[in-house]
Write a protein that holds these residues in place. Structure first.
Motif, PDB file in Angstrom:
ATOM      1  N   SER A   2     141.754   1.335  34.026  1.00 48.38           N
ATOM      2  CA  SER A   2     141.934   0.322  32.710  1.00 48.38           C
ATOM      3  C   SER A   2     143.394  -0.203  32.618  1.00 48.38           C
ATOM      4  O   SER A   2     143.789   0.015  31.552  1.00 48.38           O
ATOM      5  N   PRO A   3     144.093  -0.562  33.751  1.00 43.72           N
ATOM      6  CA  PRO A   3     145.418  -1.137  33.406  1.00 43.72           C
ATOM      7  C   PRO A   3     145.264  -2.494  32.627  1.00 43.72           C
ATOM      8  O   PRO A   3     144.255  -3.216  32.885  1.00 43.72           O
ATOM      9  N   GLU A   4     146.265  -2.484  31.694  1.00 46.43           N
ATOM     10  CA  GLU A   4     146.316  -3.668  31.016  1.00 46.43           C
ATOM     11  C   GLU A   4     147.534  -3.892  30.445  1.00 46.43           C
ATOM     12  O   GLU A   4     148.433  -3.201  29.777  1.00 46.43           O
ATOM     13  N   PRO A   5     148.081  -5.236  31.156  1.00 50.99           N
ATOM     14  CA  PRO A   5     149.691  -5.498  30.678  1.00 50.99           C
ATOM     15  C   PRO A   5     149.508  -6.018  29.382  1.00 50.99           C
ATOM     16  O   PRO A   5     148.776  -6.714  28.691  1.00 50.99           O
ATOM     17  N   PHE A   6     150.899  -5.785  28.800  1.00 51.39           N
ATOM     18  CA  PHE A   6     151.430  -6.759  27.505  1.00 51.39           C
ATOM     19  C   PHE A   6     152.754  -6.975  27.574  1.00 51.39           C
ATOM     20  O   PHE A   6     153.593  -6.280  28.138  1.00 51.39           O
ATOM     21  N   VAL A   7     153.378  -7.863  26.697  1.00 54.46           N
ATOM     22  CA  VAL A   7     154.817  -8.067  26.651  1.00 54.46           C
ATOM     23  C   VAL A   7     155.157  -7.517  25.258  1.00 54.46           C
ATOM     24  O   VAL A   7     154.716  -8.063  24.281  1.00 54.46           O
ATOM     25  N   TYR A   8     156.491  -6.756  25.265  1.00 53.88           N
ATOM     26  CA  TYR A   8     156.929  -6.541  23.953  1.00 53.88           C
ATOM     27  C   TYR A   8     158.490  -6.363  23.919  1.00 53.88           C
ATOM     28  O   TYR A   8     158.931  -5.838  24.919  1.00 53.88           O
ATOM     29  N   ASN A   9     158.975  -7.166  22.928  1.00 52.00           N
ATOM     30  CA  ASN A   9     160.718  -7.129  22.995  1.00 52.00           C
ATOM     31  C   ASN A   9     161.074  -7.559  24.291  1.00 52.00           C
ATOM     32  O   ASN A   9     162.044  -7.068  24.765  1.00 52.00           O
ATOM     33  N   ASN A  10     160.356  -8.573  24.999  1.00 54.70           N
ATOM     34  CA  ASN A  10     160.838  -9.142  26.036  1.00 54.70           C
ATOM     35  C   ASN A  10     160.855  -8.372  27.371  1.00 54.70           C
ATOM     36  O   ASN A  10     161.622  -8.698  28.370  1.00 54.70           O
ATOM     37  N   GLN A  11     160.021  -7.464  27.295  1.00 57.95           N
ATOM     38  CA  GLN A  11     159.774  -6.458  28.494  1.00 57.95           C
ATOM     39  C   GLN A  11     158.096  -6.419  28.689  1.00 57.95           C
ATOM     40  O   GLN A  11     157.467  -6.418  27.733  1.00 57.95           O
ATOM     41  N   SER A  12     157.778  -6.334  29.944  1.00 60.59           N
ATOM     42  CA  SER A  12     156.415  -6.216  30.192  1.00 60.59           C
ATOM     43  C   SER A  12     156.190  -4.497  30.179  1.00 60.59           C
ATOM     44  O   SER A  12     156.772  -3.835  30.945  1.00 60.59           O
ATOM     45  N   TRP A  13     155.054  -4.167  29.787  1.00 59.96           N
ATOM     46  CA  TRP A  13     154.375  -2.889  29.809  1.00 59.96           C
ATOM     47  C   TRP A  13     152.956  -2.883  30.374  1.00 59.96           C
ATOM     48  O   TRP A  13     152.406  -3.787  30.164  1.00 59.96           O
ATOM     49  N   ILE A  14     152.493  -1.797  30.919  1.00 57.50           N
ATOM     50  CA  ILE A  14     150.975  -1.755  31.308  1.00 57.50           C
ATOM     51  C   ILE A  14     150.722  -0.319  30.736  1.00 57.50           C
ATOM     52  O   ILE A  14     151.226   0.724  30.968  1.00 57.50           O
ATOM     53  N   SER A  15     149.500  -0.672  29.953  1.00 57.81           N
ATOM     54  CA  SER A  15     148.684   0.693  29.514  1.00 57.81           C
ATOM     55  C   SER A  15     147.865   1.080  30.586  1.00 57.81           C
ATOM     56  O   SER A  15     146.934   0.099  31.202  1.00 57.81           O
ATOM     57  N   PHE A  16     147.287   2.155  30.578  1.00 56.83           N
ATOM     58  CA  PHE A  16     146.380   2.584  31.432  1.00 56.83           C
ATOM     59  C   PHE A  16     145.649   4.172  31.065  1.00 56.83           C
ATOM     60  O   PHE A  16     146.721   5.042  30.486  1.00 56.83           O
ATOM     61  N   THR A  17     144.741   4.763  31.715  1.00 56.49           N
ATOM     62  CA  THR A  17     144.213   6.015  31.719  1.00 56.49           C
ATOM     63  C   THR A  17     144.579   6.606  32.934  1.00 56.49           C
ATOM     64  O   THR A  17     144.443   6.142  34.047  1.00 56.49           O
ATOM     65  N   LEU A  18     144.931   8.131  32.876  1.00 56.43           N
ATOM     66  CA  LEU A  18     144.995   8.806  33.827  1.00 56.43           C
ATOM     67  C   LEU A  18     144.116   9.796  33.932  1.00 56.43           C
ATOM     68  O   LEU A  18     143.668  10.460  32.910  1.00 56.43           O
ATOM     69  N   SER A  19     143.340  10.240  35.020  1.00 50.85           N
ATOM     70  CA  SER A  19     142.610  11.163  35.279  1.00 50.85           C
ATOM     71  C   SER A  19     142.437  12.323  36.473  1.00 50.85           C
ATOM     72  O   SER A  19     143.171  11.630  37.591  1.00 50.85           O
ATOM     73  N   ALA A  20     142.198  13.270  36.878  1.00 51.83           N
ATOM     74  CA  ALA A  20     141.796  13.828  37.859  1.00 51.83           C
ATOM     75  C   ALA A  20     140.341  13.491  38.706  1.00 51.83           C
ATOM     76  O   ALA A  20     140.160  13.920  39.840  1.00 51.83           O
ATOM     77  N   ASP A  21     139.718  12.554  37.784  1.00 54.20           N
ATOM     78  CA  ASP A  21     138.704  12.112  38.308  1.00 54.20           C
ATOM     79  C   ASP A  21     138.806  10.590  39.364  1.00 54.20           C
ATOM     80  O   ASP A  21     139.363   9.782  38.663  1.00 54.20           O
ATOM     81  N   PRO A  22     138.411  10.574  40.489  1.00 52.57           N
ATOM     82  CA  PRO A  22     138.564   9.419  41.368  1.00 52.57           C
ATOM     83  C   PRO A  22     137.977   8.217  40.674  1.00 52.57           C
ATOM     84  O   PRO A  22     138.386   7.022  40.897  1.00 52.57           O
ATOM     85  N   THR A  23     136.791   8.402  40.092  1.00 49.94           N
ATOM     86  CA  THR A  23     135.974   7.331  39.691  1.00 49.94           C
ATOM     87  C   THR A  23     136.477   6.811  38.065  1.00 49.94           C
ATOM     88  O   THR A  23     135.979   5.786  37.717  1.00 49.94           O
ATOM     89  N   GLY A  24     137.124   7.721  37.379  1.00 48.51           N
ATOM     90  CA  GLY A  24     137.203   7.440  35.993  1.00 48.51           C
ATOM     91  C   GLY A  24     136.216   7.319  35.147  1.00 48.51           C
ATOM     92  O   GLY A  24     136.404   6.940  33.846  1.00 48.51           O
ATOM     93  N   ARG A  25     134.987   7.774  35.642  1.00 51.21           N
ATOM     94  CA  ARG A  25     133.784   7.889  34.767  1.00 51.21           C
ATOM     95  C   ARG A  25     133.157   9.070  34.635  1.00 51.21           C
ATOM     96  O   ARG A  25     132.156   9.177  33.953  1.00 51.21           O
ATOM     97  N   ASP A  26     133.702  10.290  34.897  1.00 49.53           N
ATOM     98  CA  ASP A  26     133.219  11.693  34.713  1.00 49.53           C
ATOM     99  C   ASP A  26     133.700  12.008  33.616  1.00 49.53           C
ATOM    100  O   ASP A  26     134.920  12.286  33.293  1.00 49.53           O
TER     101      ASP A  26
END
Length: 187
Positions: A84-108
């Protein structure tokens, strides 16, 4: 067997342009104008499930331009799968939010997950874990910018008790990115 690649669809011509070519599956590509690169179009893509890569169109040394990986964001060892990476721009800088897991599919839903963000500047490690603990499943992070700064909203669940079990939704939660309030422009 072929691998999944990133393509750009040109609406004006109806043509597809292939942007990546290496032999690793890619998912969740997003393109935006990045202030760090003079507002050029760049894109982030999940590569192989365990890293995010930032691509920028650069001189290929042969008189043309090619989409080139300018930064790879590697994930922590204990939660090395990203979704679920999603970029956004804030205060003239780019950021990416995402989810981290020990699950390779991200659906467990039996495996806990975390919410994180990272900047896109090459050579700068800006990975920040926004949530902690291994007792919740977190999904679908979305940013929302307020006068106090950006927050990441996400769905949170109690983990399922086993492969056939069902997670229990706790609702939508938010976490402060700690990126600070909106900077006032100099007048």
């Amino acid at each position: 067997p072929s691998t999944r690649q990133v393509f750009l669809y040109h609406a004006s011509t109806g043509e597809f342009e292939q942007l990546t070519f290496d032999d690793v599956n890619k998912f969740w590509a997003f393109m935006w104008q990045a202030p760090e690169f003079d507002n050029e179009q760049v894109f982030v893509v999940m590569v192989g499930g365990n890293r995010l890569c930032i691509y920028r169109k650069l001189d290929d040394g042969q008189g043309g331009m090619a989409w080139t990986n300018v930064k790879t964001i590697k994930m922590p060892d204990d939660t090395h799968y990203v979704t679920s990476p999603e970029p956004f721009v804030y205060n003239n800088q780019s950021w990416i939010s995402f989810t981290l897991s020990a699950d390779p599919t991200g659906r467990d839903f039996t495996k806990p997950s975390l919410i994180a963000i990272s900047g896109v500047v090459p050579g700068v490690n800006s990975l920040r874990l926004l949530t902690s603990g291994t007792d919740r499943v977190r999904r679908d992070p979305e940013y929302f910018i307020t006068a106090n700064g950006p927050y990441i909203y996400y769905n949170r669940y109690l983990p399922a008790s086993g492969p056939g079990g069902h997670p229990i939704s706790e609702g939508v939660f938010r976490v402060d990115t700690q990126l600070g309030a909106v900077m006032k422009s100099a007048r």
